[in-house]
Write an enzyme that holds these catalytic residues in place. Structure first.
Site, PDB file in Angstrom:
ATOM      1  N   GLN A  51      62.722  65.999 -30.718  1.00 15.40           N
ATOM      2  CA  GLN A  51      61.431  66.043 -30.024  1.00 15.40           C
ATOM      3  C   GLN A  51      61.602  66.228 -28.514  1.00 15.40           C
ATOM      4  O   GLN A  51      60.651  66.584 -27.823  1.00 15.40           O
ATOM      5  CB  GLN A  51      60.600  64.790 -30.328  1.00 15.40           C
ATOM      6  N   LEU A  95      54.130  62.368 -31.776  1.00  9.41           N
ATOM      7  CA  LEU A  95      54.083  62.751 -30.362  1.00  9.41           C
ATOM      8  C   LEU A  95      54.215  64.266 -30.201  1.00  9.41           C
ATOM      9  O   LEU A  95      53.861  64.798 -29.150  1.00  9.41           O
ATOM     10  CB  LEU A  95      55.191  62.015 -29.581  1.00  9.41           C
ATOM     11  N   GLU A 137      60.820  59.527 -38.766  1.00 12.02           N
ATOM     12  CA  GLU A 137      61.847  60.005 -37.814  1.00 12.02           C
ATOM     13  C   GLU A 137      62.986  60.726 -38.536  1.00 12.02           C
ATOM     14  O   GLU A 137      63.525  61.711 -38.018  1.00 12.02           O
ATOM     15  CB  GLU A 137      62.384  58.837 -36.971  1.00 12.02           C
TER      16      GLU A 137
HETATM   17  O1  K1U Z   1      58.008  60.495 -34.040  1.00  6.71           O
HETATM   18  C1  K1U Z   1      56.964  60.483 -33.401  1.00  6.71           C
HETATM   19  O2  K1U Z   1      56.330  61.502 -33.215  1.00  6.71           O
HETATM   20  C2  K1U Z   1      56.465  59.165 -32.843  1.00  6.71           C
HETATM   21  C3  K1U Z   1      55.348  58.559 -33.669  1.00  6.71           C
HETATM   22  C4  K1U Z   1      55.954  57.607 -34.683  1.00  6.71           C
HETATM   23  C5  K1U Z   1      55.105  57.183 -35.833  1.00  6.71           C
HETATM   24  C6  K1U Z   1      53.822  56.712 -35.668  1.00  6.71           C
HETATM   25  C7  K1U Z   1      53.074  56.287 -36.757  1.00  6.71           C
HETATM   26  C8  K1U Z   1      53.608  56.342 -37.999  1.00  6.71           C
HETATM   27  C9  K1U Z   1      54.866  56.837 -38.176  1.00  6.71           C
HETATM   28  C10 K1U Z   1      55.624  57.244 -37.092  1.00  6.71           C
HETATM   29  C11 K1U Z   1      54.427  57.824 -32.720  1.00  6.71           C
HETATM   30  O3  K1U Z   1      54.821  56.933 -32.050  1.00  6.71           O
HETATM   31  S1  K1U Z   1      52.775  58.360 -32.643  1.00  6.71           S
HETATM   32  C12 K1U Z   1      52.035  57.204 -31.483  1.00  6.71           C
HETATM   33  C13 K1U Z   1      51.781  55.865 -32.063  1.00  6.71           C
HETATM   34  O4  K1U Z   1      51.841  55.672 -33.255  1.00  6.71           O
HETATM   35  C14 K1U Z   1      51.458  54.734 -31.147  1.00  6.71           C
HETATM   36  C15 K1U Z   1      51.293  54.909 -29.809  1.00  6.71           C
HETATM   37  C16 K1U Z   1      50.982  53.831 -28.984  1.00  6.71           C
HETATM   38  C17 K1U Z   1      50.837  52.583 -29.516  1.00  6.71           C
HETATM   39  C18 K1U Z   1      50.987  52.387 -30.869  1.00  6.71           C
HETATM   40  C19 K1U Z   1      51.304  53.463 -31.696  1.00  6.71           C
HETATM   41 ZN    ZN Z   2      56.714  62.631 -35.112  1.00  4.81          ZN
END
Ligand code: K1U
Ligand code: ZN
Length: 174
Positions: A51, A95, A137
Site C-alpha cells: 500500500q 486505506l 492484510e
Molecule cells: O489495509 C488497509 O487498507 C487498512 C484497513 C484495515 C482494515 C479495516 C477494517 C477491516 C479490515 C481491515 C483500515 O484500517 S481502514 C480504516 C479503519 O478501519 C479505521 C480507521 C480509523 C479508526 C478505526 C478504523
Molecule cells: Zn486494505
C-alpha cells in the site's frame, strides 16, 4: 521514520504478489517504522507494505482503542496455517479504497505463522477484528482487495467509480 504516500485503486501495483523477505536488517525495520507512522496518520488499523508501493511481504496492525497506549504488531512473511469453518461478518474499509465500506464474510478464526522484526518464527491464533484484519492484510500481499470478496455487481460498481475518478484526476493534471 517517514510518512509515505498510500497508493489507491485502480493503481495496478495493488495487484502484485509481494516478495518474501529474506534479510532482516535495519532497512526492513525502517520500512516497518514508516508503515506504522503512515498507518497511524491515515488513520487506519492495518497496512500492508504494497500500500506504500513496497512489494514485500510485510504487514503492520494496531488495534489499540483510541485512549489506550499504542500496541503495534509487525508480521513478516505471514501465512494462514489454519482457518475455522465458522464465518464472521465485518464491515471492512481499506486505506487504498478511501471512503468505501462493505460487509465481508471471512473465517471467524485463523492461525497465522509469521516472522517478527528480528526474523524469529512465531505463530498467533486470532479471532474477532484481529482475525479479519490479518486476513485483509494477507490478501493485500497476495494482490487481493476486499472488494474481490463482494458480489460481481458491487465490485464492478466500486471499481468503475475509482477508475472514473482516476481518469478525471489525470485529465485535470494534463
Ligand atoms: O489495509 C488497509 O487498507 C487498512 C484497513 C484495515 C482494515 C479495516 C477494517 C477491516 C479490515 C481491515 C483500515 O484500517 S481502514 C480504516 C479503519 O478501519 C479505521 C480507521 C480509523 C479508526 C478505526 C478504523
Ligand atoms: Zn486494505
Amino acid at each position: 521514520m517517514a510518512l509515505r504516500p498510500i497508493i489507491c485503486m485502480p493503481d495496478p501495483r495493488l495487484r502484485l504478489v509481494s516478495k518474501k523477505v529474506e534479510v532482516f536488517d535495519d532497512s526492513i525495520r525502517a520500512l516497518m517504522d514508516d508503515m506504522l507512522e503512515t498507518m497511524y496518520a491515515a488513520p487506519g488499523i492495518g497496512l500492508a507494505a504494497i500500500q506504500i508501493a513496497e512489494p514485500v511481504r510485510v504487514v503492520v496492525i494496531d488495534l489499540a482503542k483510541k485512549d489506550d497506549p499504542p500496541a503495534p504488531m509487525c508480521f513478516v512473511n505471514p501465512e494462514i496455517l489454519w482457518s475455522s469453518e465458522d464465518k464472521a461478518d465485518y464491515e471492512e474499509g481499506c486505506l487504498s479504497i478511501p471512503d468505501y465500506y462493505e460487509t465481508v464474510e471471512r473465517p471467524a478464526r485463523v492461525k497465522v505463522g509469521y516472522q517478527d522484526r528480528n526474523g524469529v518464527h512465531q505463530e498467533i491464533e486470532a479471532d474477532g477484528l484481529l482475525a479479519t484484519c490479518l486476513q485483509h492484510e494477507i490478501d493485500h500481499i497476495n494482490g487481493v482487495l476486499f472488494v474481490d470478496h463482494l458480489s460481481r455487481l458491487k465490485r464492478e460498481r466500486v471499481m468503475k467509480k475509482f477508475q472514473k475518478a482516476a481518469r478525471l484526476r489525470e485529465s485535470e493534471q494534463a
